[in-house]
Design a protein around this motif. Structure first.
Motif, PDB file in Angstrom:
ATOM      1  N   TYR A  44      -6.991   9.752  -2.567  1.00  0.00           N
ATOM      2  CA  TYR A  44      -7.471   9.250  -1.279  1.00  0.00           C
ATOM      3  C   TYR A  44      -6.623   8.063  -0.866  1.00  0.00           C
ATOM      4  CZ  TYR A  44     -11.541  12.239  -1.317  1.00  0.00           C
ATOM      5  OH  TYR A  44     -12.363  13.342  -1.296  1.00  0.00           O
ATOM      6  N   ASP A  45      -6.029   8.162   0.342  1.00  0.00           N
ATOM      7  CA  ASP A  45      -5.443   6.988   0.959  1.00  0.00           C
ATOM      8  C   ASP A  45      -6.625   6.233   1.561  1.00  0.00           C
ATOM      9  OD1 ASP A  45      -4.351   5.082   2.624  1.00  0.00           O
ATOM     10  OD2 ASP A  45      -2.755   6.371   3.397  1.00  0.00           O
ATOM     11  N   ALA A  46      -7.083   5.209   0.825  1.00  0.00           N
ATOM     12  CA  ALA A  46      -8.274   4.449   1.218  1.00  0.00           C
ATOM     13  C   ALA A  46      -7.879   3.100   1.820  1.00  0.00           C
ATOM     14  CB  ALA A  46      -9.192   4.274   0.009  1.00  0.00           C
TER      15      ALA A  46
ATOM     16  N   GLY B 243       0.799  -1.225   0.000  1.00  0.00           N
ATOM     17  CA  GLY B 243       0.000   0.000   0.000  1.00  0.00           C
ATOM     18  C   GLY B 243       0.832   1.276   0.000  1.00  0.00           C
ATOM     19  N   THR B 244       2.039   1.205   0.518  1.00  0.00           N
ATOM     20  CA  THR B 244       2.916   2.379   0.520  1.00  0.00           C
ATOM     21  C   THR B 244       3.382   2.686  -0.897  1.00  0.00           C
ATOM     22  OG1 THR B 244       3.594   1.786   2.750  1.00  0.00           O
ATOM     23  CG2 THR B 244       4.979   3.368   1.587  1.00  0.00           C
ATOM     24  N   LEU B 245       3.773   1.641  -1.645  1.00  0.00           N
ATOM     25  CA  LEU B 245       4.156   1.855  -3.046  1.00  0.00           C
ATOM     26  C   LEU B 245       2.963   2.318  -3.873  1.00  0.00           C
ATOM     27  CD1 LEU B 245       6.718  -0.971  -3.803  1.00  0.00           C
ATOM     28  CD2 LEU B 245       7.042   1.470  -4.251  1.00  0.00           C
TER      29      LEU B 245
ATOM     30  N   LEU C  77      -5.363   1.395  -1.966  1.00  0.00           N
ATOM     31  CA  LEU C  77      -5.704   0.411  -0.937  1.00  0.00           C
ATOM     32  C   LEU C  77      -4.439  -0.267  -0.432  1.00  0.00           C
ATOM     33  CD1 LEU C  77      -8.749  -1.380  -2.636  1.00  0.00           C
ATOM     34  CD2 LEU C  77      -8.868  -0.019  -0.531  1.00  0.00           C
ATOM     35  N   SER C  78      -4.488  -0.752   0.804  1.00  0.00           N
ATOM     36  CA  SER C  78      -3.429  -1.619   1.323  1.00  0.00           C
ATOM     37  C   SER C  78      -4.026  -2.995   1.572  1.00  0.00           C
ATOM     38  CB  SER C  78      -2.882  -1.086   2.643  1.00  0.00           C
ATOM     39  OG  SER C  78      -2.153  -2.118   3.306  1.00  0.00           O
ATOM     40  N   PHE C  79      -3.282  -4.009   1.136  1.00  0.00           N
ATOM     41  CA  PHE C  79      -3.700  -5.396   1.387  1.00  0.00           C
ATOM     42  C   PHE C  79      -2.710  -6.089   2.319  1.00  0.00           C
ATOM     43  CE2 PHE C  79      -5.598  -5.231  -3.176  1.00  0.00           C
ATOM     44  CZ  PHE C  79      -6.717  -4.550  -2.704  1.00  0.00           C
TER      45      PHE C  79
ATOM     46  N   THR D 105      -2.634  -7.381   8.062  1.00  0.00           N
ATOM     47  CA  THR D 105      -3.480  -6.915   9.163  1.00  0.00           C
ATOM     48  C   THR D 105      -4.744  -6.207   8.686  1.00  0.00           C
ATOM     49  OG1 THR D 105      -2.228  -4.863   9.216  1.00  0.00           O
ATOM     50  CG2 THR D 105      -1.556  -6.588  10.763  1.00  0.00           C
ATOM     51  N   LYS D 106      -4.881  -6.023   7.374  1.00  0.00           N
ATOM     52  CA  LYS D 106      -6.037  -5.305   6.863  1.00  0.00           C
ATOM     53  C   LYS D 106      -7.227  -6.262   6.667  1.00  0.00           C
ATOM     54  CE  LYS D 106      -4.082  -1.151   6.280  1.00  0.00           C
ATOM     55  NZ  LYS D 106      -2.725  -1.036   6.816  1.00  0.00           N
ATOM     56  N   LEU D 107      -8.408  -5.661   6.500  1.00  0.00           N
ATOM     57  CA  LEU D 107      -9.646  -6.426   6.344  1.00  0.00           C
ATOM     58  C   LEU D 107      -9.543  -7.478   5.233  1.00  0.00           C
ATOM     59  CD1 LEU D 107     -12.759  -6.741   6.782  1.00  0.00           C
ATOM     60  CD2 LEU D 107     -13.025  -4.873   5.156  1.00  0.00           C
TER      61      LEU D 107
HETATM   62  C1  LIG Z   1      -1.660   0.131   6.139  1.00  0.00           C
HETATM   63  C2  LIG Z   1      -1.676   1.562   5.709  1.00  0.00           C
HETATM   64  C3  LIG Z   1      -0.800   2.056   4.724  1.00  0.00           C
HETATM   65  C4  LIG Z   1       0.367   1.278   4.196  1.00  0.00           C
HETATM   66  O1  LIG Z   1       0.073   0.113   3.582  1.00  0.00           O
HETATM   67  P1  LIG Z   1       1.160  -1.063   3.470  1.00  0.00           P
HETATM   68  O2  LIG Z   1       0.474  -2.065   2.614  1.00  0.00           O
HETATM   69  O3  LIG Z   1       1.416  -1.562   4.858  1.00  0.00           O
HETATM   70  O4  LIG Z   1       2.385  -0.496   2.850  1.00  0.00           O
HETATM   71  C5  LIG Z   1      -0.983   3.357   4.289  1.00  0.00           C
HETATM   72  N1  LIG Z   1      -1.924   4.152   4.808  1.00  0.00           N
HETATM   73  C6  LIG Z   1      -2.745   3.733   5.790  1.00  0.00           C
HETATM   74  C7  LIG Z   1      -3.795   4.675   6.309  1.00  0.00           C
HETATM   75  C8  LIG Z   1      -2.636   2.433   6.288  1.00  0.00           C
HETATM   76  O5  LIG Z   1      -3.429   2.041   7.287  1.00  0.00           O
END
Ligand SMILES: *Cc1c(COP(=O)(O)O)cnc(C)c1O
Length: 371
Positions: free
Chosen positions: A164-166, A70-72, A188-190, A193-195
């Motif tokens: 949007y950081d969703a 999700g960071t990339l 999105l981040s997968f 720990t995410k849903l």
């Molecule tokens: C988890 C998260 C990220 C980063 O995602 P990664 O997949 O861990 O790199 C970015 N923004 C928010 C708000 C997050 O909760």
């Protein structure tokens, strides 16, 4: 005769704020078998393509491009939209929202949050816009939709991009459609720990065909043909093993959400007179990914946290500290609302395997301490 330790004699496993969901193992093995047969491990393989297709349908979005985390996804979004200079963002988020900007040489400028919704307060955006501003980067905090219309109007007035950081908003609907359809790009981040997760992973979502094509080029080194490279790219590709995990988890997502909903509802019903909840956007749906509670004081939070820790229960201080405290920022700003909320907010354990009996212990400890 001393007996060997049995599982029963081990201390109970600690209860963390979340627990990574592991789908049916046999099904995962089935996908791994297909990877061994095809020998196709990465580089836009068949499982990545299948997962992109299925996620586009499930979420109701036009283009969804899978990436390795999700960071990339955020960093590629900034490049795809050619962001420069300053980006107005929220101090109340996971550190990656800010660090990804700094990593790309952009300057984060913080618009303070609304103390009830916990999202960026649109009224704080305009005073921060300068000739150097290129975009607005809000977060749908804990999956709660931002005031997307107000943000869109500001962006249009000043010719700014919106990303949007969703990361928390998987599956969330707003006014009957995916919240991911707002902004120039949503990410999105997968993470595990995410849903919804692919172990590590993420995605960019856009309605714009040109932006989607640009993203696909950027995540694969800028390569556009066997002997052709167009501009600077990076490696942000998702691999087949990650996609296999995603395909398995997606099959079970409805059940995951239902189990989380039960936990969510029980906290909601039992704690409402003890703590403050996030004010939920009336036009949005819930995905039950977090359960944040706001205490009256930081002291109260620390004492409740201590009591829970004694019972081997580990909620997390999300988000703490407020990101305007980061020491590497060039532009020093103080966001008092975000700092205040960050000092008093605790995310309680919520995950499908959390047993009612375990949750009752959490609720009892909080209620006993506060009343
Ligand atoms: C988890 C998260 C990220 C980063 O995602 P990664 O997949 O861990 O790199 C970015 N923004 C928010 C708000 C997050 O909760």
């Amino acid at each position: 005769m001393p007996s060997a330790p049995t599982p029963q004699s081990l201390p109970p496993a600690p209860i963390q704020v979340t627990k990574a969901y592991l789908p049916d193992k046999e099904k995962y093995k089935g996908y791994i078998d297909t990877i061994y047969e095809s020998g196709w491990l990465t580089n836009n393989g068949p499982l990545v393509k299948q997962l992109e297709q299925r996620l586009q349908e499930y979420l109701g979005v036009k283009h969804l491009i899978l990436v390795s985390n999700g960071t990339l996804a955020l960093q590629v979004a900034y490049k795809a939209l050619d962001l420069q200079g300053e980006v107005i963002t929220t101090p109340f988020s996971f550190v990656a929202t800010t660090s990804s900007l700094a990593w790309e040489g952009l300057t984060p400028i913080f618009a303070d949050i609304d103390p009830n919704t916990l999202n960026m307060n649109p009224a704080n955006i305009e005073p921060l816009i300068t000739s150097r501003t290129s975009a607005i980067l809000p977060v749908h905090v804990f999956g709660n939709p931002c005031e997307v219309e107000a943000i869109q109007q500001i962006a249009q007035r000043h010719n700014l991009k919106v990303i949007y950081d969703a990361a928390h908003a998987f599956g969330v609907q707003y006014k009957g459609e995916s919240i991911l359809n707002y902004g120039d790009i949503s990410t999105l981040s997968f993470h595990a720990t995410k849903l919804f997760h692919t172990i590590e992973g993420g995605a960019l979502i856009t309605n714009d065909d040109k932006v989607a094509a640009r993203v696909r080029k950027l995540i694969n080194f800028g390569i556009i043909g066997p002997d052709q490279i167009d501009g600077v790219g990076i490696n942000a590709k998702m691999n087949e093993f990650q996609a296999a995990m995603g395909l398995c988890v997606l099959d079970e997502i409805q059940e995951i959400m239902t189990l989380r909903k039960h936990v969510w509802q029980r906290y909601r019903d039992t704690l409402q007179s003890e703590v403050q909840f996030q004010e939920l956007n009336a036009n949005g749906t819930q995905n039950y990914s977090y359960f944040p509670v706001v205490f009256k004081t930081e002291q109260q939070l620390l004492e409740v946290q201590g009591k829970l820790n004694q019972a081997n229960i580990y909620p997390r201080r999300y988000f703490y500290p407020s990101l305007d405290n980061l020491d590497y920022l060039e532009a020093k700003q103080t966001c008092n609302v975000s700092r205040d909320i960050a000092s008093r907010i605790l995310c309680l354990p919520i995950f499908p395997a959390l047993e009612q009996q375990q949750q009752n212990i959490i609720i009892t400890i909080i209620c006993e301490y506060l009343s």
